[in-house]
Design an enzyme around this catalytic site. Structure first.
Site, PDB file in Angstrom:
ATOM      1  N   ARG A 143       0.802  -1.219   0.000  1.00 11.37           N
ATOM      2  CA  ARG A 143       0.000   0.000   0.000  1.00 11.37           C
ATOM      3  C   ARG A 143       0.841   1.278   0.000  1.00 11.37           C
ATOM      4  O   ARG A 143       1.880   1.359   0.658  1.00 11.37           O
ATOM      5  CB  ARG A 143      -0.954   0.000   1.191  1.00 11.37           C
ATOM      6  CG  ARG A 143      -0.315  -0.090   2.556  1.00 11.37           C
ATOM      7  CD  ARG A 143      -1.401  -0.260   3.628  1.00 11.37           C
ATOM      8  NE  ARG A 143      -0.885  -0.112   4.985  1.00 11.37           N
ATOM      9  CZ  ARG A 143      -0.450  -1.097   5.728  1.00 11.37           C
ATOM     10  NH1 ARG A 143      -0.447  -2.317   5.241  1.00 11.37           N
ATOM     11  NH2 ARG A 143      -0.025  -0.883   6.962  1.00 11.37           N
ATOM     12  N   ARG A 201       1.670  -4.148   3.443  1.00  7.71           N
ATOM     13  CA  ARG A 201       2.707  -3.367   4.105  1.00  7.71           C
ATOM     14  C   ARG A 201       3.104  -2.204   3.196  1.00  7.71           C
ATOM     15  O   ARG A 201       3.028  -2.306   1.967  1.00  7.71           O
ATOM     16  CB  ARG A 201       3.936  -4.235   4.400  1.00  7.71           C
ATOM     17  CG  ARG A 201       5.128  -3.435   4.939  1.00  7.71           C
ATOM     18  CD  ARG A 201       6.327  -4.310   5.229  1.00  7.71           C
ATOM     19  NE  ARG A 201       7.528  -3.492   5.458  1.00  7.71           N
ATOM     20  CZ  ARG A 201       8.698  -3.976   5.851  1.00  7.71           C
ATOM     21  NH1 ARG A 201       8.849  -5.266   6.057  1.00  7.71           N
ATOM     22  NH2 ARG A 201       9.736  -3.169   6.020  1.00  7.71           N
ATOM     23  N   HIS A 202       3.547  -1.098   3.810  1.00  2.36           N
ATOM     24  CA  HIS A 202       4.153  -0.005   3.060  1.00  2.36           C
ATOM     25  C   HIS A 202       5.557  -0.436   2.664  1.00  2.36           C
ATOM     26  O   HIS A 202       6.498  -0.361   3.452  1.00  2.36           O
ATOM     27  CB  HIS A 202       4.224   1.261   3.911  1.00  2.36           C
ATOM     28  CG  HIS A 202       2.903   1.832   4.274  1.00  2.36           C
ATOM     29  ND1 HIS A 202       2.069   2.435   3.364  1.00  2.36           N
ATOM     30  CD2 HIS A 202       2.250   1.897   5.451  1.00  2.36           C
ATOM     31  CE1 HIS A 202       0.975   2.845   3.960  1.00  2.36           C
ATOM     32  NE2 HIS A 202       1.049   2.522   5.226  1.00  2.36           N
ATOM     33  N   VAL A 203       5.721  -0.886   1.431  1.00  2.00           N
ATOM     34  CA  VAL A 203       7.022  -1.358   0.967  1.00  2.00           C
ATOM     35  C   VAL A 203       7.049  -1.241  -0.547  1.00  2.00           C
ATOM     36  O   VAL A 203       6.031  -1.458  -1.230  1.00  2.00           O
ATOM     37  CB  VAL A 203       7.285  -2.816   1.415  1.00  2.00           C
ATOM     38  CG1 VAL A 203       6.292  -3.783   0.801  1.00  2.00           C
ATOM     39  CG2 VAL A 203       8.719  -3.224   1.103  1.00  2.00           C
ATOM     40  N   GLU A 425      -2.311   5.914   7.756  1.00  2.00           N
ATOM     41  CA  GLU A 425      -1.684   4.617   7.986  1.00  2.00           C
ATOM     42  C   GLU A 425      -0.908   4.549   9.290  1.00  2.00           C
ATOM     43  O   GLU A 425      -0.712   3.482   9.845  1.00  2.00           O
ATOM     44  CB  GLU A 425      -0.734   4.311   6.823  1.00  2.00           C
ATOM     45  CG  GLU A 425      -1.448   4.095   5.498  1.00  2.00           C
ATOM     46  CD  GLU A 425      -1.798   5.397   4.812  1.00  2.00           C
ATOM     47  OE1 GLU A 425      -1.457   6.463   5.363  1.00  2.00           O
ATOM     48  OE2 GLU A 425      -2.434   5.373   3.752  1.00  2.00           O
TER      49      GLU A 425
END
Length: 443
Positions: A143, A201-203, A425
């Site tokens: 995301r 995950r923020h990745v 987030e």
């Protein structure tokens, strides 16, 4: 002379008759061998039929337990000697295949020593059939920050309980770029999640195939780049409905001159927060972990486009979130069935209306033009994603009813912050999730 001649003539028919008798005996012996040949063919046919019967019985055994008649036939065939050796070898191969199939089934503890009255169902029938996994059964949602991802994650929490898939949501928000060893460790951890799963995950994009790991299906949502930037800028300073005082506590390191910095000054005077590479934010999520992916330019843009076409099932735009949810429901029904009903419900709407960023301001036209120029690659990617998304909607017969942003700087004159604000987030979701789960139970 005549007598001798006649006697020789009398002997000749005798020799002929003897020869004819020998010929007849030979024909009789040949004819007598024909029924033997037919009996061998019939015998082979019987053996083939018996083999097929054993083969069918094995499949019946996998579904309902070993029939006693099969065991009796196998015992009988074992006494037939060398003539049936091929049948026995084929039967043995089938049982080996059965063992391989059994190892692929869901493993259950098998009891080898039974007490009196203890069930032997598993030993007689084998383990039950495994749960049929949906396709795809491995989904990754890497995301993008301030693009509605937290709204989607809360929906996923509700859907995971409803549809019984494994949702793993990482609480790491500030580490999107990884070393090679960190990439491998994360990809292995993702691959070991029991399927079906959805990992979020923020990745930045991870290329699983580069390390010979099975590549999952990717999904994502992006947002108008300037709207995303403004939402993030003011949220970092003032938070949302939870209250400015609470947000001040969360960002104690931010000084007042930074917190109350005018957005126009930040943009026009080239503060680091409002200039490259900080505003080059969306493309690296799709370009990947290569160092050049963080450099604003054509290389990162084209690589991001290629990854979207090759690895992403869908990339939606937040301005058309309901259509995104509808497509997710169509494309991934085992994950998203019923998501629109939840999203449109009054209880969820009430929870979503409390997430707007406070004290948000619209920059001047001059500042917006400067910001747009710095984000020209971001907008080229956004327009590419928007076109792909509308093409997908067209293919399934879904007409776009939302206003589409323009493709040129002229849209800046009409820019409004009309995009529904997502949940941020970085905020804790415990209270929201408790309310959401409570609502799900009682709905």
């Amino acid at each position: 002379m005549m007598k001798n001649f006649s006697s020789s003539n009398n002997q000749t028919p005798n020799h002929v008759r003897e020869r004819e008798r020998e010929r007849n005996n030979r024909k009789h012996s040949l004819l007598s061998s024909i029924p033997l040949r037919f009996s061998l063919r019939g015998y082979g046919f019987c053996m083939a039929t018996l083999f097929l019967f054993c083969f069918g019985s094995l499949f019946y055994q996998l579904n309902g337990g070993p029939p006693k008649i099969l065991l009796d036939i196998r015992q009988y065939l074992g006494m037939c000697g060398k003539n049936l050796r091929s049948v026995k070898m084929a039967t043995a191969r089938l049982f080996i295949h059965k063992d391989r199939l059994a190892r692929q089934l869901v493993s259950y503890p098998r009891v080898h020593k039974h007490r009196r009255g203890e069930s032997t169902y598993l030993d007689d029938h084998g383990p039950p059939a495994p749960r049929v996994l949906p396709f795809p059964s491995q989904v990754v949602y890497n995301r993008v920050g301030k693009c509605g991802s937290r709204t989607v994650v809360i929906l996923l929490r509700l859907l995971a309980e409803k549809h019984q898939f494994n949702l793993v949501s990482s609480d790491i928000h500030n580490k999107t770029r990884l070393t090679k060893h960190e990439q491998v460790d994360l990809m292995k951890n993702i691959s070991n999640i029991p399927q079906p799963f959805l990992y979020t995950r923020h990745v930045h994009f991870l290329n699983f195939t580069r390390f010979r790991i099975e590549q999952p299906v990717y999904i994502n949502i992006i947002r108008d780049p300037i709207n995303r930037f403004l939402s993030n800028y003011f949220f970092r300073r003032f938070g949302d409905w939870r209250g400015e005082q609470n947000h001040l506590i969360r960002t104690p390191g931010m000084k007042d001159d930074e917190r109350y910095l005018d957005i126009n000054v930040c943009i026009l005077e080239n503060y680091p927060e409002c200039s490259n590479p900080r505003v080059f934010y969306i493309i690296p999520y799709f370009c990947g972990q290569h160092p050049q992916c963080r450099e604003p330019g054509v290389w990162a843009l084209e690589r991001a486009k290629q990854n979207v076409l090759e690895n992403y099932l869908i990339v939606g735009i937040l301005e058309e979130l309901e259509d995104v949810l509808l497509l997710l429901e169509r494309l991934l029904p085992h994950y998203f069935t019923g998501v629109l009903n939840i999203y449109r419900s009054p209880d969820y709407r009430k929870m979503g209306n409390m997430t707007g960023t406070v004290r948000k301001q619209t920059p001047t036209l001059e500042a917006l033009q400067v910001l747009y120029h710095r984000m020209r690659y971001e907008y080229e990617f956004y327009n590419f994603i928007r076109d792909q998304f509308h093409l997908m909607k067209k293919k399934i017969g879904l007409k776009s009813i939302s206003k589409a942003p323009a493709h040129s700087p002229s849209f800046l004159r009409e820019l409004t912050l009309r995009t529904p604000e997502p949940l941020d987030e970085d905020e804790e979701m415990d209270t929201d999730l408790e309310d959401a789960n409570s609502w799900l139970v009682h709905s």
